[in-house]
Design an enzyme around this catalytic site. Structure first.
Site, PDB file in Angstrom:
ATOM      1  N   LYS A  13       0.742  -1.171  -0.104  1.00 21.70           N
ATOM      2  CA  LYS A  13      -0.064   0.219  -0.043  1.00 21.70           C
ATOM      3  C   LYS A  13       0.910   1.244  -0.101  1.00 21.70           C
ATOM      4  O   LYS A  13       0.618   2.382  -0.959  1.00 21.70           O
ATOM      5  CB  LYS A  13      -0.994  -0.140   1.146  1.00 21.70           C
ATOM      6  CG  LYS A  13      -1.863  -1.171   1.320  1.00 21.70           C
ATOM      7  CD  LYS A  13      -2.836  -1.004   2.608  1.00 21.70           C
ATOM      8  CE  LYS A  13      -2.202  -0.758   4.053  1.00 21.70           C
ATOM      9  NZ  LYS A  13      -1.351  -2.142   4.379  1.00 21.70           N
ATOM     10  N   ARG A  88      -8.745   0.975   9.684  1.00 24.72           N
ATOM     11  CA  ARG A  88      -8.415  -0.186   9.980  1.00 24.72           C
ATOM     12  C   ARG A  88      -9.337  -1.081  10.810  1.00 24.72           C
ATOM     13  O   ARG A  88      -9.281  -2.254  11.119  1.00 24.72           O
ATOM     14  CB  ARG A  88      -7.044  -0.281  10.732  1.00 24.72           C
ATOM     15  CG  ARG A  88      -5.865  -0.741  10.016  1.00 24.72           C
ATOM     16  CD  ARG A  88      -4.681  -0.441  11.027  1.00 24.72           C
ATOM     17  NE  ARG A  88      -3.613  -0.935  10.636  1.00 24.72           N
ATOM     18  CZ  ARG A  88      -2.347  -0.521  10.019  1.00 24.72           C
ATOM     19  NH1 ARG A  88      -2.604   0.759   9.234  1.00 24.72           N
ATOM     20  NH2 ARG A  88      -1.445  -1.150   9.471  1.00 24.72           N
ATOM     21  N   ARG A 122      12.047  -6.388   5.120  1.00 29.92           N
ATOM     22  CA  ARG A 122      12.091  -5.047   4.850  1.00 29.92           C
ATOM     23  C   ARG A 122      12.860  -4.065   5.734  1.00 29.92           C
ATOM     24  O   ARG A 122      13.181  -4.343   6.761  1.00 29.92           O
ATOM     25  CB  ARG A 122      10.385  -4.611   5.108  1.00 29.92           C
ATOM     26  CG  ARG A 122      10.498  -3.233   5.202  1.00 29.92           C
ATOM     27  CD  ARG A 122       8.938  -2.382   5.020  1.00 29.92           C
ATOM     28  NE  ARG A 122       8.196  -2.805   6.005  1.00 29.92           N
ATOM     29  CZ  ARG A 122       6.744  -2.350   6.336  1.00 29.92           C
ATOM     30  NH1 ARG A 122       6.149  -1.970   5.314  1.00 29.92           N
ATOM     31  NH2 ARG A 122       6.068  -2.825   7.350  1.00 29.92           N
ATOM     32  N   ARG A 155      12.064  -2.142  11.412  1.00 26.49           N
ATOM     33  CA  ARG A 155      11.123  -1.712  12.358  1.00 26.49           C
ATOM     34  C   ARG A 155      10.784  -2.719  13.516  1.00 26.49           C
ATOM     35  O   ARG A 155      10.999  -4.000  12.979  1.00 26.49           O
ATOM     36  CB  ARG A 155       9.733  -1.649  11.559  1.00 26.49           C
ATOM     37  CG  ARG A 155       9.552  -0.165  10.855  1.00 26.49           C
ATOM     38  CD  ARG A 155       8.677  -0.046   9.869  1.00 26.49           C
ATOM     39  NE  ARG A 155       7.284  -0.467  10.327  1.00 26.49           N
ATOM     40  CZ  ARG A 155       6.205  -0.251   9.467  1.00 26.49           C
ATOM     41  NH1 ARG A 155       6.252   0.130   8.332  1.00 26.49           N
ATOM     42  NH2 ARG A 155       5.187  -0.858  10.106  1.00 26.49           N
ATOM     43  N   ARG A 166       0.248  -8.744  14.093  1.00 33.22           N
ATOM     44  CA  ARG A 166      -0.302  -7.689  12.974  1.00 33.22           C
ATOM     45  C   ARG A 166      -1.232  -8.455  12.155  1.00 33.22           C
ATOM     46  O   ARG A 166      -2.202  -8.054  11.621  1.00 33.22           O
ATOM     47  CB  ARG A 166       0.790  -6.990  12.322  1.00 33.22           C
ATOM     48  CG  ARG A 166       1.390  -5.762  13.127  1.00 33.22           C
ATOM     49  CD  ARG A 166       2.591  -5.516  12.662  1.00 33.22           C
ATOM     50  NE  ARG A 166       2.960  -4.823  11.286  1.00 33.22           N
ATOM     51  CZ  ARG A 166       3.911  -4.609  10.348  1.00 33.22           C
ATOM     52  NH1 ARG A 166       4.915  -5.298  10.771  1.00 33.22           N
ATOM     53  NH2 ARG A 166       3.776  -4.166   9.408  1.00 33.22           N
TER      54      ARG A 166
HETATM   55  P1  ADP Z   1       1.793  -1.807   8.130  1.00 36.38           P
HETATM   56  O1  ADP Z   1       3.187  -1.850   7.469  1.00 36.38           O
HETATM   57  O2  ADP Z   1       1.383  -2.727   9.006  1.00 36.38           O
HETATM   58  O3  ADP Z   1       0.810  -1.386   7.026  1.00 36.38           O
HETATM   59  P2  ADP Z   1       1.555   1.102   9.067  1.00 36.38           P
HETATM   60  O4  ADP Z   1       2.754   1.532   8.742  1.00 36.38           O
HETATM   61  O5  ADP Z   1       0.125   1.338   8.271  1.00 36.38           O
HETATM   62  O6  ADP Z   1       1.800  -0.471   9.174  1.00 36.38           O
HETATM   63  O7  ADP Z   1       1.211   1.205  10.804  1.00 36.38           O
HETATM   64  C1  ADP Z   1       2.032   0.832  11.573  1.00 36.38           C
HETATM   65  C2  ADP Z   1       1.221   0.860  13.046  1.00 36.38           C
HETATM   66  O8  ADP Z   1       0.804   1.960  13.283  1.00 36.38           O
HETATM   67  C3  ADP Z   1       0.203  -0.155  13.059  1.00 36.38           C
HETATM   68  O9  ADP Z   1       0.679  -1.428  13.310  1.00 36.38           O
HETATM   69  C4  ADP Z   1      -0.697   0.416  14.339  1.00 36.38           C
HETATM   70  O10 ADP Z   1       0.113  -0.272  15.518  1.00 36.38           O
HETATM   71  C5  ADP Z   1      -0.451   1.678  13.804  1.00 36.38           C
HETATM   72  N1  ADP Z   1      -1.739   2.280  13.122  1.00 36.38           N
HETATM   73  C6  ADP Z   1      -1.529   2.582  11.797  1.00 36.38           C
HETATM   74  N2  ADP Z   1      -2.853   3.056  11.270  1.00 36.38           N
HETATM   75  C7  ADP Z   1      -3.638   2.753  12.256  1.00 36.38           C
HETATM   76  C8  ADP Z   1      -5.029   2.882  12.261  1.00 36.38           C
HETATM   77  N3  ADP Z   1      -5.949   3.283  11.375  1.00 36.38           N
HETATM   78  N4  ADP Z   1      -5.813   2.308  13.448  1.00 36.38           N
HETATM   79  C9  ADP Z   1      -4.890   2.116  14.519  1.00 36.38           C
HETATM   80  N5  ADP Z   1      -3.736   1.882  14.376  1.00 36.38           N
HETATM   81  C10 ADP Z   1      -2.818   2.490  13.518  1.00 36.38           C
END
Ligand code: ADP
Ligand code: ZN
Length: 210
Positions: A13, A88, A122, A155, A166
């Site tokens: 994404k 989410r 990653r 990360r 996750r």
């Molecule tokens: P990913 O690589 O899992 O798509 P993101 O960079 O989008 O990760 O998000 C990293 C973390 O930030 C998530 O695992 C969560 O803890 C928090 N987070 C991001 N967006 C949301 C959301 N919409 N609601 C709740 N937590 C969020």
């Protein structure tokens, strides 16, 4: 055009969002990036969310929705935006319908095995946030960002245990959004396993920039 990018972690994404934002000249709004910046800058928000994020859990709906609402009040979203990583949860999706009525939800379809492999390999630049992959998109010099010379790191939430957590969280809380948006007629599937450049071409055909 207003887009929501929906899909499991590691579906690509963020990588596609960067390209689409450039091409369509609309902002890329990643809640994950916003939270990581807050952690890096040790703001109140950052302190509140660090533990949750490192463990691969979700930040509360209240905090997240308030943050997105505020972001969408800024001027630069007038011609459209890409929301990457929000909503989410069902409560977040419901809150979003009160904020914005016109949206295209792009659903990234991808197998678990690919996601697990991608996430565990990653690496991210500590300075500018650029993403790399030690197998498929390595930097020119090991451990160093091509763009800014910053140090690459893994990360905490890309470590094995957090990845599995996750994915469980995705399955339980986020996957129901697929039905939510499909019923509303707002959902469109794309193949997350496709390489980003090719995916951008497909995307532009499917959603011509108006
Ligand atoms: P990913 O690589 O899992 O798509 P993101 O960079 O989008 O990760 O998000 C990293 C973390 O930030 C998530 O695992 C969560 O803890 C928090 N987070 C991001 N967006 C949301 C959301 N919409 N609601 C709740 N937590 C969020
Ligand atoms: Zn960098």
């Amino acid at each position: 055009m207003n887009f929501i990018f929906l899909g499991p972690p590691g579906a690509g994404k963020g990588s596609l969002a960067v390209k689409v934002a450039e091409d369509y000249k609309i902002p890329h709004i990643s809640t994950g990036d916003i939270f990581r910046a807050a952690i890096k800058n040790q703001t109140e928000l950052g302190k509140k969310v660090k533990g949750i994020i490192d463990a691969g859990g979700l930040v509360s709906d209240d905090i997240t929705c308030a943050l997105v609402k505020e972001r969408l009040e800024q001027d630069d979203v007038k011609n459209g935006f890409i929301l990457d990583g929000f909503p989410r949860t069902i409560p977040q999706a419901e809150a979003f319908t009160g904020i914005c009525k016109d949206v295209t939800v792009v659903n990234f379809v991808i197998k678990d095995e690919i996601v697990i492999k991608r996430l565990s390999t990653r690496r991210v630049c500590r300075k500018c946030g650029e993403n790399y992959n030690v197998l498929t998109m390595p930097p020119k010099k090991e451990g160093i960002c091509d763009k800014c010379g910053g140090e690459l790191y893994q990360r905490d939430d890309d470590k094995q245990e957090a990845i599995l957590h996750r994915m469980d969280v995705y399955r339980e809380q986020t996957e129901p959004l697929i039905d939510f948006y499909r019923k509303r007629g707002e959902l469109s599937d794309i193949d997350g396993a496709t390489q980003t450049d090719e995916l951008l071409r497909d995307f532009k055909k499917k959603f011509p920039n108006k």
